[in-house]
Scaffold this active site. Sequence first.
Site, PDB file in Angstrom:
ATOM      1  CE  LYS A 190      66.658  84.524  27.461  1.00  0.00           C
ATOM      2  NZ  LYS A 190      68.117  84.270  27.329  1.00  0.00           N
ATOM      3  CB  SER A 244      68.384  83.626  15.072  1.00  0.00           C
ATOM      4  OG  SER A 244      67.575  82.908  15.961  1.00  0.00           O
ATOM      5  CB  THR A 245      65.080  84.967  11.053  1.00  0.00           C
ATOM      6  OG1 THR A 245      65.634  86.238  10.684  1.00  0.00           O
ATOM      7  CG2 THR A 245      63.740  84.801  10.356  1.00  0.00           C
ATOM      8  CD  GLU A 265      65.173  95.862  15.459  1.00  0.00           C
ATOM      9  OE1 GLU A 265      65.477  95.550  14.302  1.00  0.00           O
ATOM     10  OE2 GLU A 265      64.709  96.973  15.771  1.00  0.00           O
ATOM     11  CB  CYS A 299      71.556  91.759  12.815  1.00  0.00           C
ATOM     12  SG  CYS A 299      71.565  93.355  13.597  1.00  0.00           S
ATOM     13  CD  GLU A 401      72.095  86.528  10.296  1.00  0.00           C
ATOM     14  OE1 GLU A 401      71.438  85.732  10.998  1.00  0.00           O
ATOM     15  OE2 GLU A 401      72.054  87.754  10.442  1.00  0.00           O
TER      16      GLU A 401
HETATM   17  P1  NAD Z   1      69.142  83.517  19.227  1.00  0.00           P
HETATM   18  O1  NAD Z   1      67.919  83.799  18.473  1.00  0.00           O
HETATM   19  O2  NAD Z   1      69.568  82.120  19.394  1.00  0.00           O
HETATM   20  O3  NAD Z   1      69.044  84.075  20.715  1.00  0.00           O
HETATM   21  C1  NAD Z   1      68.718  85.413  20.994  1.00  0.00           C
HETATM   22  C2  NAD Z   1      68.091  85.487  22.362  1.00  0.00           C
HETATM   23  O4  NAD Z   1      66.857  84.791  22.323  1.00  0.00           O
HETATM   24  C3  NAD Z   1      68.920  84.845  23.472  1.00  0.00           C
HETATM   25  O5  NAD Z   1      68.766  85.603  24.654  1.00  0.00           O
HETATM   26  C4  NAD Z   1      68.253  83.498  23.642  1.00  0.00           C
HETATM   27  O6  NAD Z   1      68.403  82.946  24.929  1.00  0.00           O
HETATM   28  C5  NAD Z   1      66.804  83.843  23.380  1.00  0.00           C
HETATM   29  N1  NAD Z   1      65.978  82.717  22.949  1.00  0.00           N
HETATM   30  C6  NAD Z   1      66.366  81.608  22.253  1.00  0.00           C
HETATM   31  N2  NAD Z   1      65.306  80.798  22.062  1.00  0.00           N
HETATM   32  C7  NAD Z   1      64.230  81.391  22.653  1.00  0.00           C
HETATM   33  C8  NAD Z   1      62.862  81.039  22.785  1.00  0.00           C
HETATM   34  N3  NAD Z   1      62.381  79.907  22.289  1.00  0.00           N
HETATM   35  N4  NAD Z   1      62.036  81.888  23.430  1.00  0.00           N
HETATM   36  C9  NAD Z   1      62.508  83.051  23.932  1.00  0.00           C
HETATM   37  N5  NAD Z   1      63.794  83.421  23.857  1.00  0.00           N
HETATM   38  C10 NAD Z   1      64.657  82.619  23.207  1.00  0.00           C
HETATM   39  O7  NAD Z   1      70.231  84.428  18.578  1.00  0.00           O
HETATM   40  P2  NAD Z   1      71.748  84.570  18.988  1.00  0.00           P
HETATM   41  O8  NAD Z   1      72.424  83.323  18.509  1.00  0.00           O
HETATM   42  O9  NAD Z   1      71.894  84.959  20.409  1.00  0.00           O
HETATM   43  O10 NAD Z   1      72.174  85.847  18.128  1.00  0.00           O
HETATM   44  C11 NAD Z   1      72.562  85.764  16.799  1.00  0.00           C
HETATM   45  C12 NAD Z   1      71.402  86.083  15.871  1.00  0.00           C
HETATM   46  O11 NAD Z   1      70.778  87.298  16.243  1.00  0.00           O
HETATM   47  C13 NAD Z   1      71.832  86.271  14.451  1.00  0.00           C
HETATM   48  O12 NAD Z   1      71.016  85.518  13.613  1.00  0.00           O
HETATM   49  C14 NAD Z   1      71.658  87.759  14.180  1.00  0.00           C
HETATM   50  O13 NAD Z   1      71.345  88.107  12.875  1.00  0.00           O
HETATM   51  C15 NAD Z   1      70.591  88.140  15.107  1.00  0.00           C
HETATM   52  N6  NAD Z   1      70.736  89.537  15.531  1.00  0.00           N
HETATM   53  C16 NAD Z   1      69.873  90.468  15.026  1.00  0.00           C
HETATM   54  C17 NAD Z   1      69.990  91.792  15.388  1.00  0.00           C
HETATM   55  C18 NAD Z   1      69.046  92.847  14.866  1.00  0.00           C
HETATM   56  O14 NAD Z   1      69.002  93.919  15.408  1.00  0.00           O
HETATM   57  N7  NAD Z   1      68.293  92.603  13.831  1.00  0.00           N
HETATM   58  C19 NAD Z   1      70.980  92.178  16.283  1.00  0.00           C
HETATM   59  C20 NAD Z   1      71.829  91.217  16.785  1.00  0.00           C
HETATM   60  C21 NAD Z   1      71.682  89.887  16.404  1.00  0.00           C
END
Ligand code: NAD
Length: 501
Positions: A190, A244-245, A265, A299, A401
């Site tokens: 997804k 995100s966390t 991650e 991240c 963050e």
């Molecule tokens: P997000 O957590 O909002 O979304 C990430 C993904 O999760 C998206 O595809 C989203 O649709 C999905 N998602 C959201 N809610 C969900 C749920 N309840 N159940 C299942 N899936 C769900 O994050 P974002 O805003 O897309 O990305 C930014 C964040 O990601 C930042 O906090 C960043 O630190 C983190 N990030 C971490 C890494 C890593 O490798 N550690 C890499 C890239 C980004």
Amino acid sequence: MTIPLEKEVTLPDGQKFTLPTGLFINNEFVKSKSGHTLDSINPATGEINGTVYAAEAEDVDVAVKAAKQAFKSWKKVSGVDRGILLNKLADKMVEQRDLLGSIEAWDSGKTKEQNAVYDIDECVNCFRYFAGWADKITGKVIQNDPNKLAYTVHEPLSVVGQIVPWNYPLAMSAWKLAPALAAGNVVILKTSEITPLSMLYTAKLIKEVGFPSGVVNIISGYGKTAGTALCVHPDVAKIAFTGSTATGKLIAKTAADTMKAVTLECGGKSPLIIRADADLDQAVKWAAIGIMSNQGQICTATSRIYAHESIYEKFVDALSTHVQQEYKQGSMFDADAVVGPQVSEQQRDKVLKYIQIGKQEGARVVLGGEKNAEGELSKGYFIKPTIFADVKPSMRIVNEEIFGPVVSIGKFSSDEEAIALANGTEYGLGAAIFTSNLTVAHTMAADIESGMVWINSSNDSDVHIPFGGVKMSGVGRELGEYGLDMYTQAKAIHVNLGTKL
Ligand code: NAD
């Protein structure tokens, strides 16, 4: 709503391509059953780049059924043949590097020449690296009892759900697809609702190179609906997530009900320590890369810098000068631009809110500290590269963050203090140390609580080397052999060679 399953697109750089808009299930692009769609927005203009079908739970169920069916024959495909397919996909990406780079830039706000095309190279490296592993997955013979032959086979998990964020739409997908497929799993990936386009185009390539129907399924959709549906589905054996966390915690809880394997991650607030004996010029250059690349939407971004008090002012001035000279801001198709717009209006506003908080908390603004509203850039989500100095450990800009081109710089007087500052966070993804003292470098690396430590560099990621975090930054590893292990499970076979009852 009904939309055509394809749209002819001319990109701002003149390249033309056909954008699939459907859900890629069983090697076909199909409409979502509900007819729900989502819009992908151009971060430089705020205009709609494309409207695509958005999956709901019922579509996820169709995709899982397709994958489950495909697994029956995919698990019998040899490692050599799986590797050949992965290499063919890498070849296609090489051929289409320029177009893929443009689509990625257009959809996510990455500047094309200085940023997006390197993500395509990263995908190619990743598919090739795991292609190499596909025929080298082996179990063990365990010798203890002469009356028993015992061995393990490393089996695929079966149907794997993968959920990726918007900051590296293609690269994060490659990090997940490549090891999963090399190990013989079938996948439903997804994409982020904010950046669905590049993987939809890549789905066409996946079909063209000959992956059998149902082995790779790519769905656009929202987290709350499609993401949750993957996490609760009883026939999905694992969820691999980057984001995100807060979402990571939710996914771990949701996936627990069906006892799925989970790799997460998540976020970070990575420190970068500069000792007095460091090569200052190198520290400045790596520190800039560590926070300004990809608009700070990384991240592992080294968003907290701690410089020794004896070189502190010199470093702050040098970093500011270097960023002003080398990090030109511009739209995605400006060939000289390094820093593009933030990915979305919401993300832009979140970063601006943190800049405001930093000012209220009393941090000194050395550079930037506002949106970029010059000329054409006023239409997009641009934030000037921002440097805060004289920060205190209690400040929110030091602890939370931000995920934008915003760095906080503080000072330290001893190595012990530097380590305490570095570890004073709930996160533990990356950490960088600049020093010319090898002994101190390794001692500090041992003392730092993070999944990765860079000595005299920052954000130096490599497909051969495991990537991942500790504490609230996540669970499990991606990339390298460790990343492959996350997609197999050991089955133990006991053969009785003579024990009679
Ligand atoms: P997000 O957590 O909002 O979304 C990430 C993904 O999760 C998206 O595809 C989203 O649709 C999905 N998602 C959201 N809610 C969900 C749920 N309840 N159940 C299942 N899936 C769900 O994050 P974002 O805003 O897309 O990305 C930014 C964040 O990601 C930042 O906090 C960043 O630190 C983190 N990030 C971490 C890494 C890593 O490798 N550690 C890499 C890239 C980004």
